[in-house]
Design an enzyme around this catalytic site. Structure first.
Site, PDB file in Angstrom:
ATOM      1  N   ARG A  22      -3.917 -46.155  25.305  1.00 55.56           N
ATOM      2  CA  ARG A  22      -2.725 -45.356  25.372  1.00 55.56           C
ATOM      3  C   ARG A  22      -2.475 -44.671  26.847  1.00 55.56           C
ATOM      4  NH1 ARG A  22      -1.700 -40.062  25.100  1.00 55.56           N
ATOM      5  NH2 ARG A  22       0.384 -39.207  24.782  1.00 55.56           N
ATOM      6  N   PHE A  74     -17.657 -62.416  20.539  1.00 59.40           N
ATOM      7  CA  PHE A  74     -17.417 -64.068  21.201  1.00 59.40           C
ATOM      8  C   PHE A  74     -18.504 -64.338  22.055  1.00 59.40           C
ATOM      9  CE2 PHE A  74     -15.221 -66.884  24.265  1.00 59.40           C
ATOM     10  CZ  PHE A  74     -15.233 -67.926  23.360  1.00 59.40           C
ATOM     11  N   ASP A 128     -22.083 -45.646  18.345  1.00 60.02           N
ATOM     12  CA  ASP A 128     -23.884 -45.513  18.499  1.00 60.02           C
ATOM     13  C   ASP A 128     -24.138 -44.469  19.458  1.00 60.02           C
ATOM     14  OD1 ASP A 128     -24.038 -47.161  16.232  1.00 60.02           O
ATOM     15  OD2 ASP A 128     -24.088 -49.035  17.667  1.00 60.02           O
ATOM     16  N   GLU A 224     -30.298 -46.290  10.682  1.00 60.82           N
ATOM     17  CA  GLU A 224     -30.474 -47.764  10.259  1.00 60.82           C
ATOM     18  C   GLU A 224     -31.731 -48.566  10.945  1.00 60.82           C
ATOM     19  OE1 GLU A 224     -26.969 -50.087  11.369  1.00 60.82           O
ATOM     20  OE2 GLU A 224     -27.100 -49.173  13.427  1.00 60.82           O
TER      21      GLU A 224
END
Length: 326
Positions: A22, A74, A128, A224
């Site tokens: 924005r 990708f 993160d 994690e």
């Protein structure tokens, strides 16, 4: 002078990306610069999924999580033949500049396009907080608040049943979410990639905590990747302590939700300055916030920086473990 700027979000989504988009659109409009939206990250850049932002009500996304231009991974973009097609797709539309919002993988793609002659600015978009060329990444503050809210609720039920609960948070190798959510929630034990404890050490602390009069709950916040099987670790702690111990993996809830006020402000500042830097002819730089000031770092330098503030986080984790266990 730059006449057209494209925007893409890449990799894992994070709250605040919409606010950055924005701000880029609005700042560009102020200087009569056209903006284009690349849908689904570098995959969309390769496939030509590029549309003018004209007609988009960017203000309607100010309180929305995720990214309204979507994201994708990708890996083929690492190959030059795919990047060449992406470059041609931009040039066909007369687009001279690109703002990439994402993590380190996105930064690598941005750097490659910069080397191919596309004026490129990278903004740190990841929960993160592992882009250390910025004190805070877009998405981190919201994720931190999401974790705190979740752990507070977990504490409620743990206290009702006199339990120990292990809570795994994201971070992808960086310990910021574990440490600072642990501080904010008073987690009795914080374990991270920068400060590890064995099952036996954790069990000893849990047992000691429950020896306190009227102690009803213990929370263990874990980054994690520290443990391969959190359920198994919880079971081992239970066997060593005779205290019912459960494991909760917060997972992707941390990436969603409406962005916090601080998130919206940070993302807006960075989005605005991305346009201003491109307008000045700058390229190949990553913008961030250092001590509440906008800082520019060459993307290559940003990529070379450690992804975690290890020494600081290790010291703080030890210190706040001591405090929370007192």
């Amino acid at each position: 002078m730059i006449k057209k700027i494209a925007i893409l979000t890449s990799g894992g989504d994070s709250p605040g990306m919409n606010n950055a988009i924005r701000a880029i659109i609005k700042t560009a409009r102020l200087y009569d610069i056209e903006t284009y939206l690349v849908y689904e990250g570098f995959l969309g850049l390769y496939n030509g999924w590029i549309k003018p932002s004209e007609g988009i009500d960017e203000d309607s996304y100010i309180n929305k999580g995720g990214t309204f231009i979507f994201s994708a991974r990708f890996v083929e973009f690492a190959q030059e033949k795919y990047r060449q097609v992406a470059k041609e797709n931009l040039l066909k539309l007369g687009i001279e500049a690109l703002v990439v919002i994402g993590g380190d993988g996105s930064y690598k793609g941005a750097q490659k396009l910069h080397e191919m002659g596309i004026k490129t600015i990278a903004l740190p978009g990841t929960i993160d907080n592992d882009i250390t060329s910025s004190d805070f990444t877009i998405g981190y503050d919201t994720a931190l608040n999401t974790i705190v809210e979740a752990v507070d609720k977990i504490r409620d039920t743990a206290s009702s049943h006199k339990r120990c609960i292990m809570v795994e948070v994201m971070g992808h190798g960086a310990s910021d979410l574990a440490l600072y959510s642990g501080m904010a929630t008073g987690s009795e034990i914080i374990v991270s990639n920068d400060y590890k404890l064995s099952v036996e050490e954790m069990a000893k602390i849990v047992k000691k905590q429950f020896e306190k009069p009227n102690k009803r709950s213990v929370i263990i916040t874990v980054s994690e990747f520290v443990f391969k099987d959190l359920q198994q670790v919880a079971k081992q702690i239970e066997e060593l302590t005779n205290i019912t111990t459960k494991a909760v993996v917060l997972a992707h809830i941390q990436r969603g939700g409406y962005p916090s006020a601080r998130e919206r402000i940070n993302a807006t500042i960075l989005g605005k300055h991305a346009v201003l830097r491109l307008k000045q002819g700058q390229s190949g730089i990553a913008l961030g916030l250092i001590k509440n000031q906008v800082a520019a770092t060459p993307i290559l330098e940003a990529l070379a920086m450690p992804q975690t503030r290890k020494d600081l986080l290790e010291r703080r984790t030890k210190s706040y473990n001591d405090i929370n266990q007192a």
